[in-house]
Design a protein around this motif. Structure first.
Motif, mmCIF file in Angstrom:
data_model
loop_
_atom_site.group_PDB
_atom_site.id
_atom_site.type_symbol
_atom_site.label_atom_id
_atom_site.label_comp_id
_atom_site.label_asym_id
_atom_site.label_seq_id
_atom_site.Cartn_x
_atom_site.Cartn_y
_atom_site.Cartn_z
ATOM 1 N N VAL A 93 1.311 -1.364 -0.308
ATOM 2 C CA VAL A 93 -0.206 0.174 -0.119
ATOM 3 C C VAL A 93 0.893 1.233 0.269
ATOM 4 O O VAL A 93 1.119 2.508 -1.117
ATOM 5 C CB VAL A 93 -0.560 0.195 1.326
ATOM 6 C CG1 VAL A 93 -1.542 0.687 1.292
ATOM 7 C CG2 VAL A 93 -1.825 -1.409 1.190
ATOM 8 N N VAL A 94 2.025 1.480 1.049
ATOM 9 C CA VAL A 94 2.808 2.737 0.890
ATOM 10 C C VAL A 94 4.294 3.015 -0.033
ATOM 11 O O VAL A 94 4.321 3.334 0.246
ATOM 12 C CB VAL A 94 3.759 2.590 2.626
ATOM 13 C CG1 VAL A 94 2.406 2.900 2.927
ATOM 14 C CG2 VAL A 94 4.161 1.572 2.710
ATOM 15 N N ILE A 214 6.425 -1.453 14.711
ATOM 16 C CA ILE A 214 6.490 -1.590 13.445
ATOM 17 C C ILE A 214 6.616 -0.283 12.422
ATOM 18 O O ILE A 214 6.151 0.862 13.256
ATOM 19 C CB ILE A 214 5.160 -2.542 12.604
ATOM 20 C CG1 ILE A 214 3.755 -1.320 13.230
ATOM 21 C CG2 ILE A 214 5.064 -4.221 13.137
ATOM 22 C CD1 ILE A 214 2.533 -2.077 12.361
ATOM 23 N N SER A 215 7.349 -0.019 11.645
ATOM 24 C CA SER A 215 7.531 1.501 11.488
ATOM 25 C C SER A 215 7.850 0.881 10.013
ATOM 26 O O SER A 215 8.012 0.185 8.551
ATOM 27 C CB SER A 215 8.786 1.209 11.255
ATOM 28 O OG SER A 215 9.866 0.946 10.994
ATOM 29 N N VAL A 216 7.959 1.898 8.926
ATOM 30 C CA VAL A 216 7.772 2.721 7.542
ATOM 31 C C VAL A 216 8.742 3.193 6.974
ATOM 32 O O VAL A 216 8.320 4.564 7.587
ATOM 33 C CB VAL A 216 6.019 3.352 6.884
ATOM 34 C CG1 VAL A 216 6.649 3.479 5.542
ATOM 35 C CG2 VAL A 216 4.997 2.016 7.033
ATOM 36 N N ALA A 217 9.547 3.179 5.970
ATOM 37 C CA ALA A 217 10.893 4.009 6.742
ATOM 38 C C ALA A 217 11.544 4.687 5.054
ATOM 39 O O ALA A 217 10.658 3.493 3.916
ATOM 40 C CB ALA A 217 12.093 3.447 7.077
ATOM 41 N N GLY A 218 11.935 5.519 4.599
ATOM 42 C CA GLY A 218 11.962 5.845 2.726
ATOM 43 C C GLY A 218 12.484 7.209 3.180
ATOM 44 O O GLY A 218 12.722 8.246 3.718
ATOM 45 N N PRO A 219 13.111 7.584 1.742
ATOM 46 C CA PRO A 219 13.728 8.800 1.736
ATOM 47 C C PRO A 219 12.449 10.715 2.158
ATOM 48 O O PRO A 219 11.155 9.911 1.666
ATOM 49 C CB PRO A 219 13.601 9.167 0.495
ATOM 50 C CG PRO A 219 13.848 8.154 -0.256
ATOM 51 C CD PRO A 219 12.597 7.025 1.066
ATOM 52 N N LYS A 220 13.539 11.285 3.143
ATOM 53 C CA LYS A 220 12.053 11.269 3.445
ATOM 54 C C LYS A 220 11.484 12.922 2.952
ATOM 55 O O LYS A 220 9.824 13.042 3.358
ATOM 56 C CB LYS A 220 13.574 13.256 4.147
ATOM 57 C CG LYS A 220 12.824 13.917 5.145
ATOM 58 C CD LYS A 220 13.533 14.938 6.157
ATOM 59 C CE LYS A 220 12.914 15.931 7.216
ATOM 60 N NZ LYS A 220 13.645 17.317 7.518
ATOM 61 N N GLN A 221 11.521 13.357 1.974
ATOM 62 C CA GLN A 221 10.847 13.885 0.666
ATOM 63 C C GLN A 221 10.123 12.972 0.451
ATOM 64 O O GLN A 221 9.271 13.814 0.241
ATOM 65 C CB GLN A 221 11.624 14.214 -0.129
ATOM 66 C CG GLN A 221 10.797 15.865 -1.239
ATOM 67 C CD GLN A 221 11.767 15.905 -2.652
ATOM 68 O OE1 GLN A 221 13.027 16.000 -2.801
ATOM 69 N NE2 GLN A 221 11.182 17.147 -2.748
ATOM 70 N N ARG A 222 10.140 11.796 0.344
ATOM 71 C CA ARG A 222 9.327 10.578 -0.765
ATOM 72 C C ARG A 222 7.653 10.547 0.560
ATOM 73 O O ARG A 222 6.672 10.418 0.543
ATOM 74 C CB ARG A 222 10.117 10.237 -1.364
ATOM 75 C CG ARG A 222 8.714 9.183 -2.013
ATOM 76 C CD ARG A 222 9.296 8.472 -3.029
ATOM 77 N NE ARG A 222 10.236 6.736 -1.712
ATOM 78 C CZ ARG A 222 11.139 6.042 -2.383
ATOM 79 N NH1 ARG A 222 11.670 6.592 -3.387
ATOM 80 N NH2 ARG A 222 11.546 5.015 -2.238
ATOM 81 N N MET A 223 8.821 10.505 1.511
ATOM 82 C CA MET A 223 7.537 9.822 3.493
ATOM 83 C C MET A 223 6.622 11.128 3.217
ATOM 84 O O MET A 223 5.939 11.088 3.774
ATOM 85 C CB MET A 223 8.932 9.382 3.799
ATOM 86 C CG MET A 223 9.135 8.212 3.691
ATOM 87 S SD MET A 223 8.588 6.680 3.779
ATOM 88 C CE MET A 223 8.167 6.707 6.064
ATOM 89 N N VAL A 231 0.604 6.908 8.097
ATOM 90 C CA VAL A 231 0.055 7.311 9.405
ATOM 91 C C VAL A 231 -0.892 6.691 9.508
ATOM 92 O O VAL A 231 -0.618 5.192 10.552
ATOM 93 C CB VAL A 231 0.077 8.680 9.731
ATOM 94 C CG1 VAL A 231 -0.613 8.446 11.471
ATOM 95 C CG2 VAL A 231 1.598 9.054 10.368
ATOM 96 N N ASP A 232 -1.936 6.367 8.841
ATOM 97 C CA ASP A 232 -3.054 5.444 8.734
ATOM 98 C C ASP A 232 -2.778 4.584 8.708
ATOM 99 O O ASP A 232 -3.632 3.935 9.194
ATOM 100 C CB ASP A 232 -4.065 7.049 7.483
ATOM 101 C CG ASP A 232 -5.229 6.093 7.761
ATOM 102 O OD1 ASP A 232 -6.034 6.047 9.011
ATOM 103 O OD2 ASP A 232 -5.760 5.305 7.067
ATOM 104 N N GLN A 233 -2.420 3.806 7.238
ATOM 105 C CA GLN A 233 -1.925 3.304 7.350
ATOM 106 C C GLN A 233 -1.877 2.021 8.246
ATOM 107 O O GLN A 233 -1.158 1.450 8.798
ATOM 108 C CB GLN A 233 -1.399 1.912 5.937
ATOM 109 C CG GLN A 233 -1.985 3.194 5.018
ATOM 110 C CD GLN A 233 -3.428 2.181 4.516
ATOM 111 O OE1 GLN A 233 -3.600 0.335 4.547
ATOM 112 N NE2 GLN A 233 -4.546 3.149 4.006
ATOM 113 N N LEU A 234 -0.444 2.477 8.988
ATOM 114 C CA LEU A 234 0.731 1.896 9.836
ATOM 115 C C LEU A 234 0.185 1.489 11.127
ATOM 116 O O LEU A 234 -0.234 0.781 12.208
ATOM 117 C CB LEU A 234 1.683 3.305 10.344
ATOM 118 C CG LEU A 234 2.652 2.549 11.420
ATOM 119 C CD1 LEU A 234 3.965 1.797 10.482
ATOM 120 C CD2 LEU A 234 3.485 4.247 11.710
ATOM 121 N N LYS A 235 -1.249 2.584 11.920
ATOM 122 C CA LYS A 235 -1.663 2.139 12.325
ATOM 123 C C LYS A 235 -3.353 1.499 12.890
ATOM 124 O O LYS A 235 -2.987 0.667 13.491
ATOM 125 C CB LYS A 235 -2.290 3.654 13.168
ATOM 126 C CG LYS A 235 -1.080 4.972 13.664
ATOM 127 C CD LYS A 235 -1.617 5.968 13.786
ATOM 128 C CE LYS A 235 -2.337 6.417 15.307
ATOM 129 N NZ LYS A 235 -2.976 7.592 15.480
#
Length: 247
Positions: A93-94, A214-223, A231-235
């Motif tokens: 999804v993300v 759990i976390s989602v990580a990526g390049p700052k600008q893209r995130m 945040v919605d999907q993560l929670k």
């Protein structure tokens, strides 16, 4: 098709687990909407089999025979295996890298890493360890940790700078952690690796303690561009995993 008596027994277990001081037959009957005569017969059988025990004034508690069953159930729950499907769904999804980690001896240990087709290079790896104070996953643990444990950790830990973004002031970190607790997720803003932005959320177990993050990580600008959606999907995923663990 469910068997009525079996369902009623399960509801009695759930009700008693939420009432540590015990309940009477009448209280169980009223709260579950089961006839008092039926409730009495079910509880009597459970007492005879040691799944429920009496506690003065005809109050009843969960019994000792449930203890080994509970332990066996906990041992059979492999966090990484339990979460793989949900983490893979989150990644799809993300479209960013997804991690799961747990706490071992005041350090973060990675249990799972799900790469997307546009993942960036990161030093995190399965079984690898990281400090709590400078990672999104670690700060999720710190944010939701009991105050005494958090204070002890902060007293004993030197906040060494890993990047230019690492928070090294303990008062500032405490303010951030309080904010993360209120919003339900934590942030690593290039604090552990340059260029990496991470959003993390807690996963709770049946006893109400954090079992993982759990976390989602990526390049700052893209995130940042899709932060609200991530945040919605993560929670949602964290809640799903917590539900699976009996929270």
């Amino acid at each position: 098709m469910s068997v009525k008596s079996a369902v009623r027994v399960l509801r009695i277990f759930e009700l008693l687990s939420a009432n540590k001081n015990g309940l009477s037959i009448k209280e169980i009957s009223v709260q579950l909407g089961i006839p008092q005569s039926s409730t009495s017969e079910l509880v009597k059988t459970l007492v005879e089999e040691n799944y429920v025990m009496g506690k003065g004034q005809q109050h009843y508690l969960l019994g000792p025979r449930l203890i080994p069953i509970g332990h066996a159930a906990m041992e059979s729950l492999d966090l990484a295996a339990l979460g793989t499907e949900a983490l893979e769904d989150l990644m799809r999804v993300v479209e960013e890298t997804v991690f799961m980690a747990t706490l071992v001896d005041q350090e973060l240990v990675y249990l799972a890493k799900i790469d997307s087709n546009r993942s960036i290079r990161t030093s995190a790896y399965l079984g690898g360890k990281k400090p709590l104070y400078c990672t999104g996953l670690g700060k999720a643990y710190l944010a939701f940790m009991p105050e005494k444990e958090k204070e002890l950790y902060l007293q004993e830990t030197i906040l060494q700078p890993i990047t230019d973004g690492t928070i090294t002031d303990k008062d500032e970190l405490k303010r951030k952690l309080a904010h993360y607790f209120d919003q339900g997720f934590s942030i690593d803003d290039e604090e552990n690796e340059d260029g990496l932005y991470c959003l993390a959320a807690p996963v709770f177990g049946a006893a109400g303690n954090m079992e993982a993050a759990i976390s989602v990580a990526g390049p700052k600008q893209r995130m940042i561009k899709q932060k609200e959606r991530i945040v919605d999907q993560l929670k949602q995923t964290a809640q799903l995993l917590s539900d699976k663990l009996g929270y």
